[in-house]
Design an enzyme around this catalytic site. Structure first.
Site, PDB file in Angstrom:
ATOM      1  N   THR A  28     -22.063 -30.692 -12.902  1.00 22.94           N
ATOM      2  CA  THR A  28     -22.171 -30.248 -11.488  1.00 22.94           C
ATOM      3  C   THR A  28     -20.779 -29.781 -11.025  1.00 22.94           C
ATOM      4  OG1 THR A  28     -23.702 -32.184 -11.098  1.00 22.94           O
ATOM      5  CG2 THR A  28     -22.628 -31.171  -9.282  1.00 22.94           C
ATOM      6  N   GLY A  29     -20.940 -28.520 -10.240  1.00 22.75           N
ATOM      7  CA  GLY A  29     -19.756 -28.048  -9.724  1.00 22.75           C
ATOM      8  C   GLY A  29     -19.930 -26.597  -9.709  1.00 22.75           C
ATOM      9  N   ASP A  81     -19.636 -30.045 -18.513  1.00 26.25           N
ATOM     10  CA  ASP A  81     -19.173 -30.489 -17.207  1.00 26.25           C
ATOM     11  C   ASP A  81     -17.805 -29.833 -16.672  1.00 26.25           C
ATOM     12  OD1 ASP A  81     -20.194 -33.560 -15.231  1.00 26.25           O
ATOM     13  OD2 ASP A  81     -19.656 -31.514 -14.641  1.00 26.25           O
ATOM     14  N   LYS A  94     -13.449 -37.198 -12.371  1.00 28.69           N
ATOM     15  CA  LYS A  94     -14.335 -36.499 -11.852  1.00 28.69           C
ATOM     16  C   LYS A  94     -14.947 -36.830 -10.595  1.00 28.69           C
ATOM     17  CE  LYS A  94     -17.473 -34.937 -14.793  1.00 28.69           C
ATOM     18  NZ  LYS A  94     -17.453 -33.833 -14.064  1.00 28.69           N
ATOM     19  N   GLY A  95     -16.085 -36.526  -9.884  1.00 33.69           N
ATOM     20  CA  GLY A  95     -16.600 -36.835  -8.683  1.00 33.69           C
ATOM     21  C   GLY A  95     -16.280 -36.327  -7.461  1.00 33.69           C
ATOM     22  N   GLY A  96     -15.561 -35.057  -7.696  1.00 35.86           N
ATOM     23  CA  GLY A  96     -15.204 -34.044  -6.257  1.00 35.86           C
ATOM     24  C   GLY A  96     -16.545 -33.814  -5.699  1.00 35.86           C
ATOM     25  N   GLY A  97     -17.548 -33.700  -6.626  1.00 38.24           N
ATOM     26  CA  GLY A  97     -18.910 -32.974  -6.222  1.00 38.24           C
ATOM     27  C   GLY A  97     -19.771 -34.355  -5.846  1.00 38.24           C
ATOM     28  N   GLU A 103     -23.421 -37.732 -13.853  1.00 41.01           N
ATOM     29  CA  GLU A 103     -22.653 -37.292 -14.881  1.00 41.01           C
ATOM     30  C   GLU A 103     -22.423 -38.043 -16.113  1.00 41.01           C
ATOM     31  OE1 GLU A 103     -19.535 -35.647 -12.158  1.00 41.01           O
ATOM     32  OE2 GLU A 103     -20.472 -33.765 -12.029  1.00 41.01           O
ATOM     33  N   LYS A 121      -6.457 -27.572 -13.131  1.00 42.23           N
ATOM     34  CA  LYS A 121      -6.883 -28.992 -13.306  1.00 42.23           C
ATOM     35  C   LYS A 121      -5.942 -29.701 -14.357  1.00 42.23           C
ATOM     36  CE  LYS A 121     -10.541 -27.717 -10.846  1.00 42.23           C
ATOM     37  NZ  LYS A 121     -11.951 -27.775 -11.167  1.00 42.23           N
TER      38      LYS A 121
HETATM   39  O1  DER Z   1     -17.830 -33.436  -9.219  1.00 41.20           O
HETATM   40  C1  DER Z   1     -17.622 -33.245 -10.226  1.00 41.20           C
HETATM   41  O2  DER Z   1     -17.343 -34.079 -11.263  1.00 41.20           O
HETATM   42  C2  DER Z   1     -17.501 -31.862 -10.644  1.00 41.20           C
HETATM   43  O3  DER Z   1     -17.605 -31.719 -11.963  1.00 41.20           O
HETATM   44  C3  DER Z   1     -15.992 -31.384 -10.194  1.00 41.20           C
HETATM   45  O4  DER Z   1     -15.101 -32.229 -10.699  1.00 41.20           O
HETATM   46  C4  DER Z   1     -15.690 -29.795 -10.632  1.00 41.20           C
HETATM   47  O5  DER Z   1     -15.889 -29.167  -9.647  1.00 41.20           O
HETATM   48  P1  DER Z   1     -15.549 -27.623  -9.871  1.00 41.20           P
HETATM   49  O6  DER Z   1     -16.024 -26.934 -11.095  1.00 41.20           O
HETATM   50  O7  DER Z   1     -16.197 -27.048  -8.541  1.00 41.20           O
HETATM   51  O8  DER Z   1     -14.069 -27.257  -9.554  1.00 41.20           O
END
Ligand code: DER
Length: 219
Positions: A28-29, A81, A94-97, A103, A121
């Site tokens: 996701t993201g 991912d 991870k987990g910003g989204g 995941e 990153k």
């Molecule tokens: O939420 C998540 O783990 C996403 O993978 C995030 O960490 C990466 O988001 P981005 O690709 O929009 O930077």
């Protein structure tokens, strides 16, 4: 933006890790969104996808890619991912989204976890990005107090509910010297559903989009 171009380059490069005829695990993201768009180009060469979020599921279906129930799948050759942070050992935050639980489930099952990211990153030490932790709502304050004891400053992601109906604490100020140890310690706290540290099970491959081209790291 330049960062988007680096994300897109990394996402494109991940296609080479997708075996013909395989089921593809999709994260996701925004970086993964570029991967989903690239995957559409080879959708006749894959069996379908398993997805880590409603958002990714929608995007996959919009491209006509079949999304399978993980319970109907026993083998996921590759999981692609993004990450909010990665260190040189391919241990991730991870987990910003907000999709960290699903995941982590697919990452656990996948044979090969390919992380796609832009160079911003990559960090020396994990923890500058606030560590997302998915919690059962009733336990939120109790967990927050535990995290303060560990030196963290937990911030409730107010108004956000995960696909699983839970809440998220974003923990600032943690100095994460031993990511796998902290992950194991936090995993034991009742009320924590998922810790946004992918350190016990890190990525297998990191594809980094940089200003000087693609860098691929493995452990
Ligand atoms: O939420 C998540 O783990 C996403 O993978 C995030 O960490 C990466 O988001 P981005 O690709 O929009 O930077």
């Amino acid at each position: 933006t330049p960062q988007d171009q680096l994300k897109q380059q990394a996402a494109q490069a991940a296609l080479e890790y997708v075996p013909a005829g395989s089921i593809v695990g999709v994260g996701t993201g925004s970086t993964v969104n570029f991967f989903i768009d690239a995957l559409a180009g080879i959708k006749n060469q894959i069996e379908g996808a398993v997805s880590s979020s409603e958002a990714s599921t929608k995007r996959l279906r919009a491209h006509g890619i079949e999304v399978l129930d993980l319970n109907a799948v026993s083998d996921v050759p590759v999981y692609v991912d993004g990450a909010d942070e990665t260190n040189a050992h391919l241990q991730l935050i991870k987990g910003g989204g907000g999709a960290l639980t699903r995941e982590k489930i697919i990452a656990q099952l996948a044979k090969k976890f390919v992380c796609v990211a832009d160079e911003s990153k990559m960090v020396q030490r994990l923890g500058k990005f606030p560590l997302p932790i998915e919690v059962i709502p009733m336990a939120r304050s109790m967990i927050a107090r535990e995290l303060v004891k560990l030196g963290g400053q937990p911030v409730y992601r107010d108004g956000f509910v995960t696909d699983n109906g839970n809440q998220i604490l974003d923990v600032h100020n943690l100095e994460i010297m031993e990511p796998a140890k902290l992950e194991a310690e936090l995993n034991n706290l009742p009320g924590i559903v998922t810790v946004g540290l992918f350190a016990i099970r890190p990525a297998d491959v990191l594809i980094l989009g940089t200003a000087n081209g693609i860098r691929t790291l493995t452990i």
